[in-house]
Design an enzyme around this catalytic site. Structure first.
Site, PDB file in Angstrom:
ATOM      1  N   HIS A  65     -27.233  13.838 -11.228  1.00 40.75           N
ATOM      2  CA  HIS A  65     -26.930  13.622  -9.768  1.00 40.75           C
ATOM      3  C   HIS A  65     -27.273  15.179  -9.199  1.00 40.75           C
ATOM      4  CE1 HIS A  65     -25.365  10.043 -10.253  1.00 40.75           C
ATOM      5  NE2 HIS A  65     -24.129  10.475 -11.022  1.00 40.75           N
ATOM      6  N   HIS A 226     -26.316   5.231  -9.436  1.00 41.11           N
ATOM      7  CA  HIS A 226     -26.713   5.221 -11.012  1.00 41.11           C
ATOM      8  C   HIS A 226     -27.665   4.397 -11.006  1.00 41.11           C
ATOM      9  CE1 HIS A 226     -22.116   6.419 -10.601  1.00 41.11           C
ATOM     10  NE2 HIS A 226     -22.800   7.311 -11.197  1.00 41.11           N
ATOM     11  N   GLY A 499     -61.919  37.130   7.989  1.00 37.87           N
ATOM     12  CA  GLY A 499     -62.927  35.854   7.093  1.00 37.87           C
ATOM     13  C   GLY A 499     -63.146  36.740   5.867  1.00 37.87           C
ATOM     14  N   ASP A 570     -79.212  31.221   4.219  1.00 39.10           N
ATOM     15  CA  ASP A 570     -78.057  30.808   4.682  1.00 39.10           C
ATOM     16  C   ASP A 570     -77.964  30.045   5.937  1.00 39.10           C
ATOM     17  OD1 ASP A 570     -74.788  31.094   4.328  1.00 39.10           O
ATOM     18  OD2 ASP A 570     -75.228  31.869   6.326  1.00 39.10           O
TER      19      ASP A 570
END
Length: 595
Positions: A65, A226, A499, A570
């Site tokens: 528990h 339980h 960045g 790019d």
């Protein structure tokens, strides 16, 4: 149906002792008795039984528990915790060892959950301790509200409400009260708390196969800790409906389990059963509070959310409600060093939400609304020409950008940039304050933020915000070419700062940095501003084209092979060079013609 379980353990028979070893290594205020494996007792390191001058508060039961019960040992809460094997009551010898280790002249209080094994073993240990001369009292916690009122001797099960009883008794003992007074406060707390649980899965014992007794799409209401079956098996429902059902059951006037009526103040505990994410527990807490307030007429004055009494790896939660009398709140708010008692919960709640702060530029303008001027000055006309040309260039380049990005990225650069350009065009016609250069740049950033997702959107928003911050001190006066160059440099600097990229990283900066450098150089030697702008745009195009020879060091292109990169520029750099060059050409054409 059973499945092989996965556990990060060694020998399943050693999990409790190894847990205790890890616990005391983690928290220097805790120790354990050197009696493994029979005696598994965690106790406060600062307590020596014969010399302890306060009532010792002891609890425990079967393990599995955690953090209960050992995680609540500490000044102001439990003095010792007796750990049994998984879901098994600790033996009498272990309980008796714990009593002897921490009990002084003031005696000890045993707090026991209402399970037959715990009652018998703790009860026998109490009687033996009394025969040895110790003063001992025992309090039984039975806070379960899932089942109808019991007719036999079993009674209501002890659940997570036990943790609140621990805290109240521990604080009472720490204040120096007598054993009888501490026991009286604990018994009173037992009578004003109710708990009910709901599970989405059953728990898995170490070394045992995993069971899927519930099956897909099912949940169990009113289960024990339980793994024993609950009162109801039902289809999984949205959490607000589940919470409402559980609260109705706890507060039912038919069962009358807790003496809580409309107008009462209450404490709420949302307890995870072992495998429930904190996010889901917080969602349950957020739904429970308004239900208690609006449907049951109760004032929720404390909320405890977390995993306090679990059932190994069971998915689900229990809800406990306790009547919040002033004396109870004082005990709950009292200081404790128990490592797993939640901090930052005491005290009255301020309002749960407050207004979003308004940017100073908007708050000072009060009701003023930005709008497109009816008459444009020369600066306003220049901005309009540049913005229209830049955005149209991006829209026309959409397919090429997507094609390049499909080879080195995720293929959406053109669509994303075009979406931003279209939004800028639409907003330009509606409300850009073109006679105020700084505010216009700021609004371009707002347009981008609204429609452009991903990294490119936030980068361009940062670009505009940094330029705006540099231009703003000029108010609405005409911006000089050198001031525009300063703002351009500031915008590039902000993109580099946040960045993390720089020149040569194969990004938009490889177009913008050469443009900024050339613009500054040409203006400094006295070139005509329009000529300087146009010449710098050639540098932007050359810089963008040069990215074919660069190794990617930022963005998704870093995952692409060098062979592919050498055939494709790019996309971000090409987009930046495109809008920059288009704006420069449009301004040169427009104002060289004397228009």
């Amino acid at each position: 149906m059973a499945f092989e379980s996965k556990k990060l353990i060694n020998n399943p028979n050693d999990v409790v002792t190894e847990f205790i070893e890890g616990l005391v290594e983690t928290y220097p205020g805790l120790q354990y008795l050197d009696g493994f494996p029979e005696v598994k007792v965690v106790l406060r390191a600062d307590v020596v039984g014969p010399k302890y001058d306060k009532v010792a508060v002891i609890s425990g039961g079967g393990s599995g528990h955690e953090p209960a019960h050992a995680g609540f040992v500490g000044d102001g809460m439990l003095t010792a915790a007796i750990c049994g094997d998984i879901f098994a009551s600790p033996p009498v010898a272990s309980i008796l060892a714990g009593i002897r280790a921490v009990t002084g002249p003031m005696g000890c209080l045993l707090i026991v959950k209402n399970y037959t094994g715990d009652r018998l073993n703790f009860g026998l240990a109490a009687e033996e301790a009394k025969s040895e001369g110790y003063k001992v009292e025992m309090v039984i916690v039975g806070d379960d509200c899932a089942l109808p009122p019991p007719r036999g001797i079993a009674g209501r099960r002890g659940l997570a409400g036990t943790i609140l009883v621990h805290k109240i008794a521990g604080a009472a003992a720490a204040s120096g009260l007598s054993l009888s007074d501490v026991a009286a406060e604990a018994r009173h707390a037992c009578g004003i708390v109710g708990t009910m649980g709901v599970a989405l899965s059953v728990c898995t014992l170490p070394g045992q196969p995993k069971s899927d007794r519930l099956g897909p799409g099912k949940m169990e209401l009113g289960l024990g800790i339980h793994g024993e079956p609950g009162a109801i098996v039902a289809d999984i429902q949205p959490v607000d409906l589940v919470v409402s059902h559980v609260l109705n059951r706890i507060l039912s006037p038919e069962t009358d389990y807790v003496p809580i009526k409309r107008g009462s103040r209450v404490v709420l505990m949302i307890n995870g059963l072992g495998a429930t994410p904190v996010m889901e527990l917080m969602i349950a807490a957020g739904k429970a509070v308004p239900i208690l307030q609006l449907e049951h007429g109760l004032a929720v004055v404390r909320v405890y959310t977390g995993s306090f009494m679990t059932s190994l790896d069971m998915a689900g939660f229990s809800i406990s409600i306790m009547k919040a009398e002033q004396a109870i709140l004082q005990r709950l708010d009292a200081a404790t060093k128990a490592p797993h008692w939640p901090v930052g919960v005491d005290g009255d709640h301020p309002p749960a939400k407050i207004p979003v702060p308004v940017p100073p530029s908007l708050s000072t303008k009060s009701d003023e609304v930005l709008s497109r001027p009816q008459q444009l000055n020369q600066q306003g006309r220049a901005l309009e020409v540049a913005i229209e040309a830049a955005t149209m260039a991006i829209i026309n380049l959409k397919d090429n950008l997507n094609d390049w990005d499909g080879k080195v990225g995720d293929g959406d650069c053109g669509s994303t940039m075009s979406r931003g350009a279209t939004a800028i065009q639409e907003d330009l016609k509606k409300y850009y304050p073109l006679n105020d250069a700084a505010e216009t740049i700021n609004e371009i950033g707002s347009s981008i933020r609204r429609v452009m997702g991903g990294t490119s959107g936030i980068i361009y928003d940062i670009f505009c915000k940094a330029a705006y911050a540099r231009l703003k001190p000029n108010n609405q006066s005409d911006i000089t070419p050198l001031q525009w160059a300063d703002a351009f440099e500031a915008a590039i600097g902000a993109v580099m700062l946040y960045g993390g990229a720089a020149a040569g990283y194969r990004t938009m900066l490889d177009a913008l940095i050469p443009a900024s450098t050339v613009l500054r150089e040409r203006l400094t030697i006295g070139d005509d501003p329009l000529d300087a702008f146009l010449i710098s745009s050639d540098a932007a195009i050359a810089g963008a084209e040069s990215t074919k020879q660069m190794e990617a060091q930022a963005g998704r292109s870093t995952y692409v092979s060098a062979d592919i990169l050498t055939s494709v520029p790019d996309p971000g750099a090409m987009a930046a060079a495109s809008w920059y060059h288009a704006a420069a050409v449009a301004l040169k054409d427009k104002f060289n013609a004397g228009s």
